[in-house]
Design an enzyme around this catalytic site. Structure first.
Site, PDB file in Angstrom:
ATOM      1  N   ASP A  35       3.985   6.179  -1.993  1.00 17.24           N
ATOM      2  CA  ASP A  35       5.144   6.254  -2.894  1.00 17.24           C
ATOM      3  C   ASP A  35       5.219   5.046  -3.822  1.00 17.24           C
ATOM      4  O   ASP A  35       6.167   4.256  -3.773  1.00 17.24           O
ATOM      5  CB  ASP A  35       6.428   6.393  -2.068  1.00 17.24           C
ATOM      6  CG  ASP A  35       6.458   7.701  -1.299  1.00 17.24           C
ATOM      7  OD1 ASP A  35       5.756   8.645  -1.700  1.00 17.24           O
ATOM      8  OD2 ASP A  35       7.175   7.782  -0.290  1.00 17.24           O
ATOM      9  N   ASP A  88       3.678  16.272  -2.322  1.00 16.48           N
ATOM     10  CA  ASP A  88       4.926  16.528  -1.587  1.00 16.48           C
ATOM     11  C   ASP A  88       5.995  16.997  -2.591  1.00 16.48           C
ATOM     12  O   ASP A  88       6.994  16.327  -2.815  1.00 16.48           O
ATOM     13  CB  ASP A  88       5.340  15.214  -0.898  1.00 16.48           C
ATOM     14  CG  ASP A  88       6.520  15.360   0.040  1.00 16.48           C
ATOM     15  OD1 ASP A  88       7.059  16.473   0.156  1.00 16.48           O
ATOM     16  OD2 ASP A  88       6.895  14.336   0.644  1.00 16.48           O
ATOM     17  N   LYS A  90       7.945  19.718  -2.609  1.00 15.29           N
ATOM     18  CA  LYS A  90       9.165  20.351  -2.059  1.00 15.29           C
ATOM     19  C   LYS A  90       9.757  21.370  -3.016  1.00 15.29           C
ATOM     20  O   LYS A  90      10.910  21.264  -3.458  1.00 15.29           O
ATOM     21  CB  LYS A  90      10.217  19.313  -1.684  1.00 15.29           C
ATOM     22  CG  LYS A  90       9.777  18.323  -0.622  1.00 15.29           C
ATOM     23  CD  LYS A  90      10.923  17.458  -0.150  1.00 15.29           C
ATOM     24  CE  LYS A  90      10.501  16.427   0.851  1.00 15.29           C
ATOM     25  NZ  LYS A  90       9.697  15.302   0.298  1.00 15.29           N
ATOM     26  N   PHE A  91       8.969  22.380  -3.343  1.00 12.09           N
ATOM     27  CA  PHE A  91       9.464  23.452  -4.210  1.00 12.09           C
ATOM     28  C   PHE A  91      10.700  24.070  -3.572  1.00 12.09           C
ATOM     29  O   PHE A  91      10.804  24.157  -2.342  1.00 12.09           O
ATOM     30  CB  PHE A  91       8.376  24.524  -4.380  1.00 12.09           C
ATOM     31  CG  PHE A  91       7.195  24.063  -5.172  1.00 12.09           C
ATOM     32  CD1 PHE A  91       7.243  23.985  -6.559  1.00 12.09           C
ATOM     33  CD2 PHE A  91       6.018  23.679  -4.532  1.00 12.09           C
ATOM     34  CE1 PHE A  91       6.144  23.559  -7.294  1.00 12.09           C
ATOM     35  CE2 PHE A  91       4.919  23.256  -5.257  1.00 12.09           C
ATOM     36  CZ  PHE A  91       4.983  23.191  -6.645  1.00 12.09           C
ATOM     37  N   GLY A  95      10.703  32.658  -6.522  1.00 17.82           N
ATOM     38  CA  GLY A  95       9.253  32.832  -6.621  1.00 17.82           C
ATOM     39  C   GLY A  95       8.711  32.731  -8.028  1.00 17.82           C
ATOM     40  O   GLY A  95       7.707  32.043  -8.279  1.00 17.82           O
ATOM     41  N   ASN A  96       9.359  33.387  -8.975  1.00 19.14           N
ATOM     42  CA  ASN A  96       8.844  33.405 -10.343  1.00 19.14           C
ATOM     43  C   ASN A  96       8.815  32.008 -10.964  1.00 19.14           C
ATOM     44  O   ASN A  96       7.894  31.666 -11.696  1.00 19.14           O
ATOM     45  CB  ASN A  96       9.686  34.353 -11.202  1.00 19.14           C
ATOM     46  CG  ASN A  96       9.067  34.577 -12.558  1.00 19.14           C
ATOM     47  OD1 ASN A  96       7.927  35.032 -12.663  1.00 19.14           O
ATOM     48  ND2 ASN A  96       9.790  34.216 -13.606  1.00 19.14           N
ATOM     49  N   THR A  97       9.805  31.206 -10.674  1.00 20.06           N
ATOM     50  CA  THR A  97       9.873  29.861 -11.253  1.00 20.06           C
ATOM     51  C   THR A  97       8.873  28.909 -10.601  1.00 20.06           C
ATOM     52  O   THR A  97       8.204  28.130 -11.288  1.00 20.06           O
ATOM     53  CB  THR A  97      11.315  29.299 -11.122  1.00 20.06           C
ATOM     54  OG1 THR A  97      12.202  30.197 -11.774  1.00 20.06           O
ATOM     55  CG2 THR A  97      11.439  27.918 -11.750  1.00 20.06           C
TER      56      THR A  97
HETATM   57  P1  5BU Z   1       8.524   6.207   4.460  1.00 20.50           P
HETATM   58  O1  5BU Z   1       8.352   5.085   3.504  1.00 20.50           O
HETATM   59  O2  5BU Z   1       7.504   6.189   5.618  1.00 20.50           O
HETATM   60  O3  5BU Z   1       9.935   6.346   4.963  1.00 20.50           O
HETATM   61  O4  5BU Z   1       8.178   7.505   3.588  1.00 20.50           O
HETATM   62  C1  5BU Z   1       8.296   8.803   4.071  1.00 20.50           C
HETATM   63  C2  5BU Z   1       7.693   9.786   3.105  1.00 20.50           C
HETATM   64  O5  5BU Z   1       7.801  11.098   3.639  1.00 20.50           O
HETATM   65  C3  5BU Z   1       8.353   9.847   1.735  1.00 20.50           C
HETATM   66  O6  5BU Z   1       7.347  10.128   0.779  1.00 20.50           O
HETATM   67  C4  5BU Z   1       9.303  11.016   1.823  1.00 20.50           C
HETATM   68  O7  5BU Z   1       9.475  11.665   0.576  1.00 20.50           O
HETATM   69  C5  5BU Z   1       8.590  11.925   2.787  1.00 20.50           C
HETATM   70  N1  5BU Z   1       9.491  12.756   3.615  1.00 20.50           N
HETATM   71  C6  5BU Z   1      10.373  12.220   4.521  1.00 20.50           C
HETATM   72  O8  5BU Z   1      10.493  11.015   4.667  1.00 20.50           O
HETATM   73  N2  5BU Z   1      11.130  13.049   5.287  1.00 20.50           N
HETATM   74  C7  5BU Z   1      11.083  14.394   5.199  1.00 20.50           C
HETATM   75  O9  5BU Z   1      11.766  15.109   5.923  1.00 20.50           O
HETATM   76  C8  5BU Z   1      10.157  14.927   4.246  1.00 20.50           C
HETATM   77  C9  5BU Z   1       9.380  14.099   3.491  1.00 20.50           C
HETATM   78 BR1  5BU Z   1      10.008  16.736   4.056  1.00 20.50          BR
END
Ligand code: 5BU
Length: 255
Positions: A35, A88, A90-91, A95-97
């Site tokens: 991230d 990641d 997270k759609f 469905g169409n969009t």
């Molecule tokens: P962290 O820095 O280890 O807290 O990051 C966690 C990552 O996992 C971060 O990219 C979130 O967007 C992603 N994530 C999450 O933390 N929890 C969830 O339930 C989901 C994704 Br789905």
């Protein structure tokens, strides 16, 4: 209890197969949540930590200087270090969009991301839409069965319905984002975010479990670690610690 190798042999979705195979041959169940907000930082993580991971998880829309070359470089590193890319995204639309969001725009996610994920709040149409784009390309989808954050609404009936949607779409749905293993089907991979070496949380609702608890007690398959690694003084050393912890927990589990 199936090993990752046995699961690679059992599963038919090419991305699920490849993932289990990578985990087995590289001996890692660590996914890095990269991230960071610049191309340089993202590529540095992929380059440096690539040998330690099975999956590089991206949030491509936070990259400030995104360009097509970033994708070319990421694909090159994924080949070189043998890991899969998981956008990641997270759609969460109809469905169409989501078809357009997956294939078009400036990111063209379906063209490079082996794995992506979706909320099930719209109902099964979201899976249908994503499948039309992703299945011909051999991609895999994870459904958000549970989340790691405090107060999540992804529980109870919502989670149960999500599992049903996965079972009805086994060709394309390869597993779940979840805190624990929820189904016995060995072809579903369980990936768990909210992982650090010490339990705790952040100030915005994130909740952390240890690799050992996630893999051994909660029976998940892949630990997703972000800040625990990339904010460390030495991310490579830290990644090795998580890798070791995750792999050891797996080995103890399959004994
Ligand atoms: P962290 O820095 O280890 O807290 O990051 C966690 C990552 O996992 C971060 O990219 C979130 O967007 C992603 N994530 C999450 O933390 N929890 C969830 O339930 C989901 C994704 Br789905």
């Amino acid at each position: 209890m199936f090993t990752y190798q046995q699961r690679a042999d059992l599963c038919t979705n090419p991305t699920a197969k490849k993932l289990f195979k990578i985990m087995e041959t590289k001996q890692t169940n660590l996914a890095i949540a990269a991230d960071v907000v610049t191309k340089e930082k993202l590529l540095k993580i992929a380059e440096e930590l690539g040998p330690e991971i099975c999956v590089l998880k991206t949030h491509i829309d936070i990259i400030e200087d995104f360009d097509a070359d970033l994708i070319i470089q990421l694909q090159r590193l994924a080949e070189e270090h043998n890991f899969l890319i998981f956008e990641d995204r997270k759609f969460a639309d109809i469905g169409n969009t989501v078809k357009y969001q997956y294939q078009n725009g400036i990111y063209n996610i379906a063209d490079w991301s082996h794995i992506t994920n979706a909320h099930t709040v719209p109902g099964p149409g979201i899976i249908q839409g994503l499948k039309e784009i992703g299945l011909p390309k051999g991609r895999g989808l994870l459904l958000l069965a549970e989340m790691s954050s405090k107060g999540t609404l992804a529980k109870g009936t919502y989670t149960e319905e999500t599992l049903k949607m996965a079972e009805e779409n086994k060709d394309f749905v390869i597993g779940f984002i979840t805190m624990k293993k929820l189904l016995d089907n060995p072809c579903f991979v369980n990936m768990t975010p909210g992982v650090q070496l010490a339990q705790g949380g952040d100030t915005l609702g994130q909740q952390y479990n240890t690799p050992e608890k996630v893999i051994k007690k909660n029976n998940s398959d892949v630990i997703i670690v972000g800040r625990g690694i990339y904010e460390a003084e030495n991310p490579l050393t830290e990644a090795k610690k998580y890798r070791e912890a995750g792999w050891q927990a797996y080995q103890e589990k399959i004994k």
